[in-house]
Design a protein around this motif. Structure first.
Motif, PDB file in Angstrom:
ATOM      1  N   LEU A 294       8.421 -94.321  62.968  1.00 17.37           N
ATOM      2  CA  LEU A 294       7.356 -95.004  63.854  1.00 17.37           C
ATOM      3  C   LEU A 294       6.846 -96.359  61.874  1.00 17.37           C
ATOM      4  O   LEU A 294       6.368 -97.069  62.085  1.00 17.37           O
ATOM      5  N   ILE A 295       7.641 -95.345  60.959  1.00 22.33           N
ATOM      6  CA  ILE A 295       7.029 -96.166  59.780  1.00 22.33           C
ATOM      7  C   ILE A 295       8.332 -97.507  60.027  1.00 22.33           C
ATOM      8  O   ILE A 295       8.183 -98.991  59.258  1.00 22.33           O
ATOM      9  N   GLU A 299       4.477-102.283  61.416  1.00 19.85           N
ATOM     10  CA  GLU A 299       3.889-103.485  60.020  1.00 19.85           C
ATOM     11  C   GLU A 299       2.696-102.642  59.377  1.00 19.85           C
ATOM     12  O   GLU A 299       2.133-102.025  60.019  1.00 19.85           O
ATOM     13  N   ASN A 300       2.560-102.781  58.554  1.00 21.38           N
ATOM     14  CA  ASN A 300       1.470-101.903  57.922  1.00 21.38           C
ATOM     15  C   ASN A 300       0.892-100.538  57.470  1.00 21.38           C
ATOM     16  O   ASN A 300      -0.086 -99.714  57.213  1.00 21.38           O
ATOM     17  N   THR A 318      -2.752 -88.127  57.541  1.00 17.24           N
ATOM     18  CA  THR A 318      -3.271 -90.043  57.496  1.00 17.24           C
ATOM     19  C   THR A 318      -2.433 -90.633  58.469  1.00 17.24           C
ATOM     20  O   THR A 318      -2.885 -91.807  59.103  1.00 17.24           O
ATOM     21  N   ALA A 319      -1.196 -90.221  59.124  1.00 21.36           N
ATOM     22  CA  ALA A 319      -0.833 -90.940  60.094  1.00 21.36           C
ATOM     23  C   ALA A 319      -1.198 -90.942  61.178  1.00 21.36           C
ATOM     24  O   ALA A 319      -1.417 -92.165  61.801  1.00 21.36           O
ATOM     25  N   ARG A 320      -1.401 -90.071  61.808  1.00 22.86           N
ATOM     26  CA  ARG A 320      -2.545 -89.413  63.271  1.00 22.86           C
ATOM     27  C   ARG A 320      -3.277 -90.394  63.011  1.00 22.86           C
ATOM     28  O   ARG A 320      -4.090 -90.822  63.859  1.00 22.86           O
ATOM     29  N   LYS A 321      -4.843 -90.182  62.057  1.00 22.71           N
ATOM     30  CA  LYS A 321      -5.611 -91.162  61.803  1.00 22.71           C
ATOM     31  C   LYS A 321      -5.613 -92.603  61.880  1.00 22.71           C
ATOM     32  O   LYS A 321      -6.038 -93.328  62.477  1.00 22.71           O
ATOM     33  N   TRP A 322      -4.304 -92.978  61.059  1.00 20.10           N
ATOM     34  CA  TRP A 322      -4.926 -94.422  60.813  1.00 20.10           C
ATOM     35  C   TRP A 322      -4.093 -95.025  62.557  1.00 20.10           C
ATOM     36  O   TRP A 322      -4.203 -95.963  63.207  1.00 20.10           O
ATOM     37  N   SER A 324      -4.798 -93.006  65.244  1.00 22.66           N
ATOM     38  CA  SER A 324      -5.934 -93.873  66.446  1.00 22.66           C
ATOM     39  C   SER A 324      -6.855 -95.136  65.680  1.00 22.66           C
ATOM     40  O   SER A 324      -7.581 -95.244  67.315  1.00 22.66           O
ATOM     41  N   LYS A 325      -7.218 -95.200  64.977  1.00 27.22           N
ATOM     42  CA  LYS A 325      -7.832 -96.270  64.325  1.00 27.22           C
ATOM     43  C   LYS A 325      -7.840 -98.218  65.046  1.00 27.22           C
ATOM     44  O   LYS A 325      -8.178 -98.496  64.473  1.00 27.22           O
ATOM     45  N   GLN A 326      -6.001 -97.951  65.605  1.00 21.05           N
ATOM     46  CA  GLN A 326      -5.511 -99.686  65.297  1.00 21.05           C
ATOM     47  C   GLN A 326      -6.173 -99.528  66.900  1.00 21.05           C
ATOM     48  O   GLN A 326      -5.515 -99.503  67.584  1.00 21.05           O
ATOM     49  N   SER A 327      -6.591-100.794  67.185  1.00 18.98           N
ATOM     50  CA  SER A 327      -6.956-101.532  68.340  1.00 18.98           C
ATOM     51  C   SER A 327      -5.300-101.846  68.331  1.00 18.98           C
ATOM     52  O   SER A 327      -5.545-102.270  70.249  1.00 18.98           O
ATOM     53  N   LYS A 328      -4.884-102.258  68.146  1.00 17.04           N
ATOM     54  CA  LYS A 328      -3.667-103.104  67.932  1.00 17.04           C
ATOM     55  C   LYS A 328      -2.325-102.923  67.074  1.00 17.04           C
ATOM     56  O   LYS A 328      -3.106-102.922  65.975  1.00 17.04           O
ATOM     57  N   TRP A 329      -1.434-102.203  67.737  1.00 11.71           N
ATOM     58  CA  TRP A 329      -0.108-102.086  67.013  1.00 11.71           C
ATOM     59  C   TRP A 329       0.945-103.665  66.706  1.00 11.71           C
ATOM     60  O   TRP A 329       0.137-103.963  67.768  1.00 11.71           O
ATOM     61  N   ILE A 330       0.589-103.954  65.236  1.00 12.07           N
ATOM     62  CA  ILE A 330       2.128-104.632  65.156  1.00 12.07           C
ATOM     63  C   ILE A 330       3.358-103.485  65.359  1.00 12.07           C
ATOM     64  O   ILE A 330       3.448-103.632  64.154  1.00 12.07           O
ATOM     65  N   ILE A 331       4.068-104.420  66.029  1.00 13.45           N
ATOM     66  CA  ILE A 331       5.533-104.054  66.269  1.00 13.45           C
ATOM     67  C   ILE A 331       6.164-104.716  65.585  1.00 13.45           C
ATOM     68  O   ILE A 331       6.786-105.957  66.246  1.00 13.45           O
ATOM     69  N   ARG A 332       6.821-104.742  65.225  1.00 11.64           N
ATOM     70  CA  ARG A 332       8.564-104.837  64.562  1.00 11.64           C
ATOM     71  C   ARG A 332       9.268-104.654  65.394  1.00 11.64           C
ATOM     72  O   ARG A 332      10.092-104.061  66.210  1.00 11.64           O
ATOM     73  N   ARG A 333       9.690-106.074  66.266  1.00 12.32           N
ATOM     74  CA  ARG A 333      10.547-106.234  66.904  1.00 12.32           C
ATOM     75  C   ARG A 333      11.800-107.380  66.729  1.00 12.32           C
ATOM     76  O   ARG A 333      11.816-108.159  67.265  1.00 12.32           O
TER      77      ARG A 333
END
Length: 333
Positions: A294-295, A299-300, A318-322, A324-333
């Motif tokens: 995931l790292i 992004e971020n 910390t990673a689990r909570k983060w 879950s809070k994201q409405s949209k992931w910014i994916i490095r592609r």
């Protein structure tokens, strides 16, 4: 008398101003000299680091920090390293390639530098048959591939056949470089993984997840083909859940699509563990393994990558909570 005092004061003020200007100029000159000297030292250290690869040692005095590399001119460093990329010693070439990738990673927003590094790695892979260089290409994203790099991958695709175990590197790179024009050829390479797995004639053949056909489906999934994304995620989850085949988590990371990230989140949130190391030592949590993926993928992300993994439980939380809070992931592609 008052006029005389005023004139003296003005002259004194001018002297102070002149002194201040001269001081600033002198300070700037000294700073420039120091920076030039430091940059020159970095260049010398980089040469020494590569040369030390000939004796398989990295003397302690040859130490270059990430901060020093960031401050140095990346183009000058790449120029210095260029001759070593064709060195007769394979280990020297390998260390050189690792260092040019590091330079690229320390300049994530410098498209010119990153494309130059990818071009060199692609040429080493396909013009000089340097396979370790090819594996390093897997860490880059689509925008890092310039047209000359893409052309070499397309050329390599001419020689791909379904019998290559593990899938030819160029198949994987098609997905990473987003070569949409290769979709028809990738489709021809694909297999029916379920039928392949059930076929008694394939009992002693490589597993479906080692085939070129599977690599082709993954490449199409990375390029956004919905059907292939769904099939890939479903097959991976089934294999992991039935056979604890955690290595396939990396393939979820390769896809770089929301559906795959959602699946990775499921394993991040689970208490599932890797196979036991021995009777007394349980395997590492899946979450520890997933964090690395995931790292690299998002992004971020709130956790920094740790060499060798071994993340603390609070970092996993910390990673689990983060996530879950994201409405949209910014994916490095």
């Amino acid at each position: 008398m008052g006029a005389l005092i005023f004139i003296k004061a003005r002259l004194k003020m001018k002297n102070y101003t002149l002194y201040a200007i001269l001081s600033m100029v002198l300070f700037a000159s000294i700073t420039e000299i120091v920076q030039c000297k430091e940059e020159s030292n970095i260049e010398d250290l980089m040469k020494a680091r590569i040369e030390s690869a000939r004796i398989r040692e990295n003397p302690p005095e040859i130490k270059i920090t990430d901060e020093q590399l960031k401050a140095a001119d990346p183009n000058k460093l790449l120029d210095i390293l260029a001759p070593y990329e064709e060195d007769t010693e394979s280990f020297v070439r390998s260390v050189t390639h690792i260092n040019i990738v590091k330079i690229a990673n320390l300049h994530p927003d410098n498209t010119k530098v990153r494309q130059e590094v990818v071009r060199r790695l692609t040429e080493a892979t396909y013009n000089r048959n340097d396979k370790p260089a090819g594996r390093l290409l897997m860490t880059f994203t689509a925008k890092d591939f310039s047209e000359p790099s893409k052309a070499l991958i397309r050329q390599a695709m001419d020689n791909v056949n379904t019998g290559v175990v593990g899938g030819s590197l160029c198949v994987w790179l098609c997905g990473i470089a987003d070569l949409q024009e290769e979709m028809p050829r990738l489709e021809k390479l694909m297999i029916n993984e379920v039928a392949y797995n059930k076929d008694p004639n394939m009992r002693y053949a490589p597993k479906w997840y080692y085939t070129t056909g599977w690599a082709a489906r993954l490449a199409r999934a990375r390029m956004g083909v919905k059907e292939d994304i769904e099939i890939c995620v479903s097959l991976i989850e089934e294999e992991i859940d039935k056979n604890n085949n955690f290595q396939l988590l990396d393939k979820l990371g390769y896809i770089r699509r929301p559906e795959a990230i959602k699946s990775l989140k499921k394993y991040l949130d689970s208490d599932k563990r890797l196979p036991r190391i021995n009777e007394n030592t349980p395997g590492s949590p899946y979450a520890d393994y997933v964090l690395d993926i995931l790292i690299d993928s998002l992004e971020n992300f709130p956790i920094e990558k740790k060499p060798g993994r071994g993340y603390r439980s609070e970092q996993i939380e910390t990673a689990r909570k983060w996530m879950s809070k994201q409405s949209k992931w910014i994916i490095r592609r």
